[in-house]
Design an enzyme around this catalytic site. Structure first.
Site, PDB file in Angstrom:
ATOM      1  N   SER A   1       0.814  -1.220   0.000  1.00  0.00           N
ATOM      2  CA  SER A   1       0.000   0.000   0.000  1.00  0.00           C
ATOM      3  C   SER A   1       0.844   1.266   0.000  1.00  0.00           C
ATOM      4  CB  SER A   1      -0.935   0.008   1.213  1.00  0.00           C
ATOM      5  OG  SER A   1      -0.213   0.169   2.420  1.00  0.00           O
TER       6      SER A   1
ATOM      7  N   PRO B   1      -0.459  -2.531   8.535  1.00  0.00           N
ATOM      8  CA  PRO B   1       0.738  -2.724   9.381  1.00  0.00           C
ATOM      9  C   PRO B   1       1.685  -1.528   9.401  1.00  0.00           C
ATOM     10  CG  PRO B   1       1.101  -3.765   7.270  1.00  0.00           C
ATOM     11  CD  PRO B   1      -0.314  -3.216   7.223  1.00  0.00           C
ATOM     12  N   GLY B   2       1.300  -0.405   8.789  1.00  0.00           N
ATOM     13  CA  GLY B   2       2.115   0.803   8.925  1.00  0.00           C
ATOM     14  C   GLY B   2       2.772   1.315   7.666  1.00  0.00           C
ATOM     15  N   GLY B   3       2.342   0.844   6.489  1.00  0.00           N
ATOM     16  CA  GLY B   3       2.975   1.307   5.249  1.00  0.00           C
ATOM     17  C   GLY B   3       2.843   2.804   5.030  1.00  0.00           C
TER      18      GLY B   3
ATOM     19  N   ASP C   1      -6.631   4.816   4.202  1.00  0.00           N
ATOM     20  CA  ASP C   1      -6.600   3.765   3.177  1.00  0.00           C
ATOM     21  C   ASP C   1      -7.376   2.544   3.682  1.00  0.00           C
ATOM     22  OD1 ASP C   1      -5.807   2.597   0.703  1.00  0.00           O
ATOM     23  OD2 ASP C   1      -4.160   1.551   1.701  1.00  0.00           O
TER      24      ASP C   1
ATOM     25  N   LYS D   1     -12.645   3.177  -2.093  1.00  0.00           N
ATOM     26  CA  LYS D   1     -12.622   1.843  -2.680  1.00  0.00           C
ATOM     27  C   LYS D   1     -13.786   1.661  -3.643  1.00  0.00           C
ATOM     28  CE  LYS D   1      -9.321   1.036   0.283  1.00  0.00           C
ATOM     29  NZ  LYS D   1      -7.918   1.140  -0.106  1.00  0.00           N
TER      30      LYS D   1
END
Length: 339
Positions: free
Chosen positions: A179, A207-209, A263, A293
């Protein structure tokens, strides 16, 4: 620049018909559109359909599913000799250039590199420096199954400085998630400048992208998600993991943010309404970046509904399906100053 020439537009193969719908909505039902590749279409229409007008409609968010534009200047069964190829390109320019960007791509499995090198040799042989990006004018070369198309356009009206809008980013070991590419592409494509030393909230961060990319741009980040962050992010004192939902976080939050990003995997309307909640926690004129989305039978209509909701509290600056988006639209908006 088109001056009666056909405009070539690129869109994701799965979104091509949505792009056609938008183009007809903008320029009228009589516009002529021909599909010339899986991701490429040719547009001819009334005098008002110039590449400049096309680009303006895309920049304003009225056309969201087009990601690259150029003006067709020639079509060949195969590229001609170098001297002829150079004449075709140089004869279209208002003055002799010192440098041009050349971008080539194909519907096939290859990258289009052989076409790039043919054009590079032709132009450097005439004293014109060639780069892959960063020039005022961009030469585009698309190799389809039946023809090789040449295009020429000002970078300012091209929407993207990548071949067909296909931005390629390095896949380093430091990356937390795929992402990340979406946020990186949005920042680069739209020329976004995040305030150095600013504060950002990342909704649905795990997870922190996106958190990692925000930190690269100098932000102190509040990462909101019941899920955990990648272990590589946990030692950063300017990342504050809030293991809760966005609604609970905002109910207790007292921080004013410069940037809010989202996101999250939810429908367009719900995601947009969450950004209305975020608006109350932004500084005046704060920036919002959200992916709306797709899905459903009418993803275009769903995206429009989401954008209409955002406009209740934001000025929408950009809305586009970028290369790294899948069934989604990236929207960039600025909080509207309260009177």
């Amino acid at each position: 620049m088109s001056g009666g020439r056909s405009v070539l537009f690129s869109a994701a193969a799965d979104s091509y018909e949505l792009a056609v719908r938008e183009i007809r909505g903008e320029f009228g039902r009589d516009v002529r559109i021909q599909r010339v590749g899986a991701e490429l279409g040719r547009v001819d229409g009334p005098p008002g359909l110039t590449v400049e007008a096309f680009a303006a409609a895309c920049d304003a968010g009225r056309i969201m599913f087009v990601r690259h534009l150029t003006v067709e200047i020639a079509s060949f069964e195969e590229l001609p000799p170098e001297y002829e190829l150079a004449e075709v390109v140089l004869g279209e320019l208002p003055e002799y250039p010192k440098a041009l960007a050349v971008q080539a791509w194909t519907d096939a499995a290859g990258t289009g590199g052989s076409y790039y090198h043919r054009l590079e040799e032709a132009l450097t042989g005439r004293g014109v420096a060639v780069t892959r990006s960063g020039q005022e004018y961009v030469v585009s070369c698309f190799a389809g199954r039946k023809a090789v198309l040449l295009g020429l356009n000002r970078l300012a009206d091209s929407l993207s400085d990548w071949p067909g809008g296909r931005m390629r980013l390095a896949r380093g070991d430091e990356r937390v998630s795929r992402s990340e590419f979406k946020l990186e592409e949005a920042i680069a494509t739209f020329g976004l400048e995040l305030p150095r030393g600013g504060k950002a909230v990342d909704l649905g961060a795990s997870p922190g992208g996106w958190t990692r990319i925000l930190r690269q741009h100098g932000q102190e980040v509040w990462s909101v998600d019941p899920g955990s962050l990648d272990p590589r992010l946990r030692g950063d004192r300017r990342i504050h993991h809030e293991p809760t939902t966005a609604g609970r976080f905002f109910a207790a939050n007292r921080v004013r943010f410069d940037v809010a990003v989202n996101d999250m995997r939810m429908d367009q309307v719900t995601s947009a309404r969450m950004m209305l909640d975020a608006a109350a926690h932004l500084r005046r004129g704060g920036l919002a970046i959200v992916t709306l989305k797709g899905g459903g039978k009418n993803p275009l209509d769903g995206a429009r509904r989401g954008i209409d909701i955002l406009r209740e509290q934001y000025d929408v600056l950009h809305a586009r399906q970028l290369h790294h988006n899948r069934n989604e639209i990236t929207v960039v908006a600025r909080q509207r100053s309260r009177e």
